[in-house]
Design an enzyme around this catalytic site. Sequence first.
Site, PDB file in Angstrom:
ATOM      1  N   CYS A   2      -2.911 -10.346  -9.768  1.00 24.28           N
ATOM      2  CA  CYS A   2      -2.967 -10.540 -11.213  1.00 24.28           C
ATOM      3  C   CYS A   2      -4.248 -11.281 -11.593  1.00 24.28           C
ATOM      4  O   CYS A   2      -4.771 -12.082 -10.827  1.00 24.28           O
ATOM      5  CB  CYS A   2      -1.798 -11.350 -11.766  1.00 24.28           C
ATOM      6  SG  CYS A   2      -0.188 -10.705 -11.323  1.00 24.28           S
ATOM      7  N   ARG A  27      -7.705  -6.993  -9.879  1.00 28.23           N
ATOM      8  CA  ARG A  27      -6.646  -7.852  -9.356  1.00 28.23           C
ATOM      9  C   ARG A  27      -5.259  -7.293  -9.626  1.00 28.23           C
ATOM     10  O   ARG A  27      -4.261  -7.863  -9.182  1.00 28.23           O
ATOM     11  CB  ARG A  27      -6.742  -9.245  -9.974  1.00 28.23           C
ATOM     12  CG  ARG A  27      -8.107  -9.883  -9.812  1.00 28.23           C
ATOM     13  CD  ARG A  27      -8.117 -11.246 -10.443  1.00 28.23           C
ATOM     14  NE  ARG A  27      -7.365 -12.168  -9.638  1.00 28.23           N
ATOM     15  CZ  ARG A  27      -7.858 -12.883  -8.653  1.00 28.23           C
ATOM     16  NH1 ARG A  27      -9.126 -12.786  -8.362  1.00 28.23           N
ATOM     17  NH2 ARG A  27      -7.105 -13.687  -7.959  1.00 28.23           N
ATOM     18  N   TRP A  74      -0.135  -7.355 -11.427  1.00 30.43           N
ATOM     19  CA  TRP A  74       0.267  -6.619 -10.234  1.00 30.43           C
ATOM     20  C   TRP A  74       1.666  -7.121  -9.937  1.00 30.43           C
ATOM     21  O   TRP A  74       1.851  -8.276  -9.545  1.00 30.43           O
ATOM     22  CB  TRP A  74      -0.680  -6.919  -9.070  1.00 30.43           C
ATOM     23  CG  TRP A  74      -0.368  -6.129  -7.846  1.00 30.43           C
ATOM     24  CD1 TRP A  74      -0.800  -4.864  -7.551  1.00 30.43           C
ATOM     25  CD2 TRP A  74       0.447  -6.541  -6.739  1.00 30.43           C
ATOM     26  NE1 TRP A  74      -0.297  -4.470  -6.335  1.00 30.43           N
ATOM     27  CE2 TRP A  74       0.474  -5.462  -5.819  1.00 30.43           C
ATOM     28  CE3 TRP A  74       1.171  -7.687  -6.437  1.00 30.43           C
ATOM     29  CZ2 TRP A  74       1.185  -5.515  -4.622  1.00 30.43           C
ATOM     30  CZ3 TRP A  74       1.880  -7.747  -5.247  1.00 30.43           C
ATOM     31  CH2 TRP A  74       1.875  -6.668  -4.348  1.00 30.43           C
ATOM     32  N   ASN A  98      -0.491 -16.052 -12.100  1.00 32.35           N
ATOM     33  CA  ASN A  98      -0.863 -15.267 -10.931  1.00 32.35           C
ATOM     34  C   ASN A  98      -0.242 -15.961  -9.736  1.00 32.35           C
ATOM     35  O   ASN A  98      -0.513 -17.135  -9.504  1.00 32.35           O
ATOM     36  CB  ASN A  98      -2.399 -15.244 -10.816  1.00 32.35           C
ATOM     37  CG  ASN A  98      -2.883 -14.658  -9.501  1.00 32.35           C
ATOM     38  OD1 ASN A  98      -2.159 -13.925  -8.853  1.00 32.35           O
ATOM     39  ND2 ASN A  98      -4.109 -14.989  -9.126  1.00 32.35           N
ATOM     40  N   GLY A  99       0.628 -15.246  -8.975  1.00 28.04           N
ATOM     41  CA  GLY A  99       1.244 -15.858  -7.810  1.00 28.04           C
ATOM     42  C   GLY A  99       2.731 -15.592  -7.783  1.00 28.04           C
ATOM     43  O   GLY A  99       3.221 -14.646  -8.403  1.00 28.04           O
ATOM     44  N   GLU A 480      -9.065   2.892  10.458  1.00 27.05           N
ATOM     45  CA  GLU A 480      -9.632   2.791   9.109  1.00 27.05           C
ATOM     46  C   GLU A 480      -9.547   4.155   8.402  1.00 27.05           C
ATOM     47  O   GLU A 480      -9.270   4.223   7.195  1.00 27.05           O
ATOM     48  CB  GLU A 480     -11.087   2.297   9.208  1.00 27.05           C
ATOM     49  CG  GLU A 480     -11.894   2.325   7.927  1.00 27.05           C
ATOM     50  CD  GLU A 480     -11.366   1.429   6.799  1.00 27.05           C
ATOM     51  OE1 GLU A 480     -10.371   0.712   6.997  1.00 27.05           O
ATOM     52  OE2 GLU A 480     -11.948   1.485   5.698  1.00 27.05           O
ATOM     53  N   LYS A 484      -7.636   4.608   4.915  1.00 27.50           N
ATOM     54  CA  LYS A 484      -8.316   5.143   3.728  1.00 27.50           C
ATOM     55  C   LYS A 484      -7.552   6.333   3.174  1.00 27.50           C
ATOM     56  O   LYS A 484      -7.337   6.450   1.985  1.00 27.50           O
ATOM     57  CB  LYS A 484      -9.707   5.594   4.152  1.00 27.50           C
ATOM     58  CG  LYS A 484     -10.962   5.130   3.581  1.00 27.50           C
ATOM     59  CD  LYS A 484     -11.339   3.822   3.119  1.00 27.50           C
ATOM     60  CE  LYS A 484     -10.402   2.696   2.996  1.00 27.50           C
ATOM     61  NZ  LYS A 484     -11.010   1.403   3.149  1.00 27.50           N
ATOM     62  N   GLU A 487      -4.080   5.296   1.573  1.00 24.43           N
ATOM     63  CA  GLU A 487      -4.069   4.475   0.355  1.00 24.43           C
ATOM     64  C   GLU A 487      -4.535   5.229  -0.885  1.00 24.43           C
ATOM     65  O   GLU A 487      -4.110   4.894  -1.979  1.00 24.43           O
ATOM     66  CB  GLU A 487      -4.837   3.168   0.537  1.00 24.43           C
ATOM     67  CG  GLU A 487      -6.327   3.304   0.615  1.00 24.43           C
ATOM     68  CD  GLU A 487      -7.030   1.967   0.811  1.00 24.43           C
ATOM     69  OE1 GLU A 487      -6.636   0.983   0.192  1.00 24.43           O
ATOM     70  OE2 GLU A 487      -7.988   1.923   1.593  1.00 24.43           O
ATOM     71  N   HIS A 503       2.027   7.880  25.000  1.00 30.20           N
ATOM     72  CA  HIS A 503       3.080   6.854  25.050  1.00 30.20           C
ATOM     73  C   HIS A 503       3.983   6.920  23.825  1.00 30.20           C
ATOM     74  O   HIS A 503       4.659   5.941  23.499  1.00 30.20           O
ATOM     75  CB  HIS A 503       2.460   5.465  25.196  1.00 30.20           C
ATOM     76  CG  HIS A 503       1.658   5.341  26.448  1.00 30.20           C
ATOM     77  ND1 HIS A 503       2.233   5.258  27.696  1.00 30.20           N
ATOM     78  CD2 HIS A 503       0.314   5.351  26.656  1.00 30.20           C
ATOM     79  CE1 HIS A 503       1.284   5.199  28.617  1.00 30.20           C
ATOM     80  NE2 HIS A 503       0.101   5.253  28.006  1.00 30.20           N
ATOM     81  N   LYS A 603      -7.189  -5.010  -5.713  1.00 26.21           N
ATOM     82  CA  LYS A 603      -8.399  -5.279  -4.925  1.00 26.21           C
ATOM     83  C   LYS A 603      -8.384  -6.678  -4.318  1.00 26.21           C
ATOM     84  O   LYS A 603      -9.025  -6.925  -3.318  1.00 26.21           O
ATOM     85  CB  LYS A 603      -9.606  -5.100  -5.848  1.00 26.21           C
ATOM     86  CG  LYS A 603     -10.953  -5.209  -5.188  1.00 26.21           C
ATOM     87  CD  LYS A 603     -11.361  -3.901  -4.568  1.00 26.21           C
ATOM     88  CE  LYS A 603     -12.648  -3.979  -3.797  1.00 26.21           C
ATOM     89  NZ  LYS A 603     -12.669  -3.004  -2.705  1.00 26.21           N
TER      90      LYS A 603
HETATM   91  C1  F6R Z   1      -8.410  -1.102   2.011  1.00 23.46           C
HETATM   92  C2  F6R Z   1      -8.717  -2.406   1.487  1.00 23.46           C
HETATM   93  C3  F6R Z   1      -7.831  -3.531   1.872  1.00 23.46           C
HETATM   94  C4  F6R Z   1      -8.648  -4.837   2.000  1.00 23.46           C
HETATM   95  C5  F6R Z   1      -7.707  -6.016   2.266  1.00 23.46           C
HETATM   96  C6  F6R Z   1      -8.464  -7.306   2.455  1.00 23.46           C
HETATM   97  O1  F6R Z   1      -9.336  -0.150   1.578  1.00 23.46           O
HETATM   98  O2  F6R Z   1      -9.642  -2.577   0.733  1.00 23.46           O
HETATM   99  O3  F6R Z   1      -7.142  -3.263   3.051  1.00 23.46           O
HETATM  100  O4  F6R Z   1      -9.574  -4.691   3.028  1.00 23.46           O
HETATM  101  O5  F6R Z   1      -6.810  -6.150   1.193  1.00 23.46           O
HETATM  102  O6  F6R Z   1      -9.177  -7.643   1.315  1.00 23.46           O
HETATM  103  P1  F6R Z   1     -10.365  -8.684   1.394  1.00 23.46           P
HETATM  104  O7  F6R Z   1     -11.449  -8.062   2.194  1.00 23.46           O
HETATM  105  O8  F6R Z   1     -10.767  -8.914  -0.027  1.00 23.46           O
HETATM  106  O9  F6R Z   1      -9.819  -9.912   2.058  1.00 23.46           O
END
Ligand code: F6R
Length: 608
Positions: A2, A27, A74, A98-99, A480, A484, A487, A503, A603
């Site tokens: 948030c 956020r 969020w 926020n929290g 990764e 990607k 998500e 396995h 983010k």
């Molecule tokens: C995936 C992605 C997330 C962030 C994770 C950590 O594409 O962006 O997995 O890498 O939430 O975020 P930061 O780097 O801001 O600690």
Amino acid sequence: MCGIVGIVGVRPVAERLVDALKRLEYRGYDSAGVATVHDGRLDRRRAEGKLFNLEARLAGEPLAGNSGIAHTRWATHGVPNEANAHPHFSGGVAVVHNGIIENFAEIRNELIASGAVFASQTDTEVVAQLISANLKAGMSPRAAVRAMLKRVTGAYALAILFESDPDTIFAARSGPPLAIGYGDTEMYLGSDAIALAPFTSQVAYLVDGDWAVITRTGAEIMDFDGNPVQRIRQQSTASAYVVIDKGNHRHFMEKEIYEQPEAISHTLGHYIDFAESRIRPVAGIDFTNLASVAISACGTAYLAGLTSKYWFERYARLPVEIDVASEFRYREVPLVANSAALFISQSGETADTLASLRYCREAGLKIGAVVNVRESTIARESDAIFPILAGPEIGVASTKAFTSQLTVLASLAIAAGRQRGTITPEREKALVGHLAEMPRVMSAVLNRIQPKMEMLARDLSKFKDVLYLGRGTSFPIAMEGALKLKEISYIHAEGYAAGELKHGPIALIDENMPVIVIAPHDRFFEKTVSNMQEVAARGGRIILITDEAGAAATDLPTMATIVLPDVDEAIQPMIFALPIQLLAYHTAVFMGTDVDQPRNLAKSVTVE
Ligand code: F6R
């Protein structure tokens, strides 16, 4: 997560608050709201969904008033609908949060027992209800806020506005970040300095356990016992002009993928002494006699850390303890004295990463922060800041931050190797030469593979499950790739170490689950080809991402083969990250998802 923002001003605030929220949309973006006081009356507009819904609501029903608070959400407690959107009101009190208020259920039950009626399913509403109950009990706004702070537990950044006192905003921090902005005739409050950048560059960051009374002329900052504390007022580097422009691209994610050659050039310029062909001396952490390095991070940043484990162990012969931060912080890791710890975070605000950092600090370790946001909490609590210099990353799915993190970590591993005498000057020179090639190779790769990735994405979008495999540093790149894809396209995907195939995951192989194999022609290539044979023998469809030498060395039938230039093992992770990013991106575009703001994500993850 948030985002929260507030203004105690001398001119109307509603529009400016919404503009500031746009800078905080990373956020959270499932609902938003704004509240102001005008003519002695609190009023609010709230809307489910993205900010443009709130803007439309405000266009139809404007909100007057020179003081206000606002929020982009969020959801944690309660579905993302208008009733659960902030600000929450109770008896002349407005709150944005926020929290997570951890003891909200207990407080809510108590308040209900004494006659309170709740209008939302959120944890936040207890804050508004508790303050208004305190007011009814005869307390002043200041005393009512302070008593509330003594009662609630959990993580919070709060902004509180009273109908009876439009010239004051109360703020409190326990966990998520909060910055106070100083203007000439107005004062501001925001989750970060970027939100406040159009208003002021003079900011002070609250630290955990601070609360503040903010009026038009200044801020009084105290600890929760009411003792005054000083927080340094500093010049923020966040720019009002950093926006929020996709250029010629359809999405921020696409723009950020194509910015990688330039971003990496900046990063390299900071870490490499090109005249001497060596990594510049590392300030803040001396690797020479370290017993080990602990690394912790979340998501994509964790996968950058996992890749670097191979480098630190190989180049610097330095043992690495690495875990996702949500586990690391609670595992009671027995930390060895004479170790250092690295925390990797694009935002620098991730709650679990910050908690792991504090755990290591308590144990007396030297702390290094590999961050994009230099003013972030993680950066501010570290002994050494290693900026990744990727520039603002707006797309929720991390791309250029990932390859920039890798570039910084590779540089640190090489510097550590030099300090520890585990690589020769000649080897360092060669490695630096390979790093320096990256921007050129990345540009060539991005130009060369784009059409093919688009076609492949069309095919991939027909499947429900995808498996990614890799060995060595290609293993974290496989993970990764899976992260990607899932998500942003919502296709189920998993990344595995290729050697783990037999396995368990091999049971899943059939013609309905493509297997994407990341296999540069390195010392693991033959072994990975054996795993591909096992997939092919079971009717699996293979998408091979390899290099020219790898393509020449195998004639296994594939659904598609993506061929990259041959590059040194040291930079393979950064180069092989590009096709997996493009594949996820085009698949998501083809499937019509919200690429830059995928569902349920944010983010900056400031709750655990
Ligand atoms: C995936 C992605 C997330 C962030 C994770 C950590 O594409 O962006 O997995 O890498 O939430 O975020 P930061 O780097 O801001 O600690």
